[in-house]
Write an enzyme that holds these catalytic residues in place. Sequence first.
Site, PDB file in Angstrom:
ATOM      1  N   GLY A   1       0.757  -0.993   0.055  1.00  0.00           N
ATOM      2  CA  GLY A   1       0.341   0.255   0.060  1.00  0.00           C
ATOM      3  C   GLY A   1       0.623   1.173  -0.210  1.00  0.00           C
TER       4      GLY A   1
ATOM      5  CG  ASP B   1       6.338  -3.235   2.601  1.00  0.00           C
ATOM      6  OD1 ASP B   1       5.158  -2.985   3.271  1.00  0.00           O
ATOM      7  OD2 ASP B   1       6.792  -3.034   1.476  1.00  0.00           O
TER       8      ASP B   1
ATOM      9  CG  HIS C   1      11.209   0.824   0.382  1.00  0.00           C
ATOM     10  ND1 HIS C   1      10.822   1.277  -1.176  1.00  0.00           N
ATOM     11  CD2 HIS C   1      10.381   1.257   0.843  1.00  0.00           C
ATOM     12  CE1 HIS C   1       9.720   2.667  -0.943  1.00  0.00           C
ATOM     13  NE2 HIS C   1       9.267   1.891   0.475  1.00  0.00           N
TER      14      HIS C   1
END
Length: 323
Positions: A9, A67, A121
């Site tokens: 998201g 994540d 990331h």
Amino acid sequence: MTITAAADGSALGNPGPAGWAWYIDDQTWRAGGWPHGTNNMGELKAVLDLLEATAVDADQHLHILCDSQYVINSVTKWMPGWKRKGWRKKDGKPVLNVELLKDIDRALAGRSVEFEWVKGHSGHALNEAADKRANGAATAFSKKQDPDVGPGYGGSGPAPSTAAPTTAAPIAAGPGDDLFSLFDQAPAEPAASCSTAIEETVLVADAPGATDFEQITAREQALLGDRLRADPPSAAELLHPDFTEIGASGRRFDRDQILADLAPLGDVDAEEFIADEVSPGAVLLQYTTHERRGTVHRSSLWVQENGRWLLRHHQGTVVGAER
């Protein structure tokens, strides 16, 4: 056979234009979002839509890469207790994002589903692909454009909805034992929404070219603001997975304990911010707050992981009462 997918998201401003996406491969993914939402709404919606899209293959094992520890903990650890208590937390306060969570609970019925946490990331191919599409959807809504919703799962299912999801009412509670916790304190009147200054400081944290000091102080001040404190899942995005706090009472609290009791502090003035780099990627931030219970000297340790500053530890000491 196992279906492996990443779900992610994104929210610009958090809250702000929001997007979500899940990704299996370049021919199998979907994205959507809303003009206004939070990052955690996007994270949950991505998982929900993935569950619904793959329901045609419900006999297959579904491996979801996230994540967001908030999503994983909500679904695998906290949700059974919330359901037993009528979708309320152990303190009786309503669960945030409850409609999305209820839909996920229904979609999980009869499915074999495994969640795995991956660092965001960090170069994980599936996670990066989902993140790119979720951010793209949020960016499209920020420009009042239609997002690229993707091909979907085998061409099945309707286009994603852009209607804003229903969310639970903000939590209201008294001032905390320290920066986050509410332990060992008498209750007070509910606090008002955070000030414009706090909202602006969140934007500073994400502004291109912002220095490390600006990013860290902006996040610290945002965590003092009532808007973020009324939305524990969003606050959780700024906390390190191993976050700890030593409260004013001298007790030690872990991340889950803090988030379970997070609530607005009320009027807090912060000043005299001093930052010291204690090692590469680790900054000690010291400052003073003036609030209802008095003057508090505070120390926070921020660490950088994958280019993102997260709060690792916090401690505060009350040094005097306001007159």
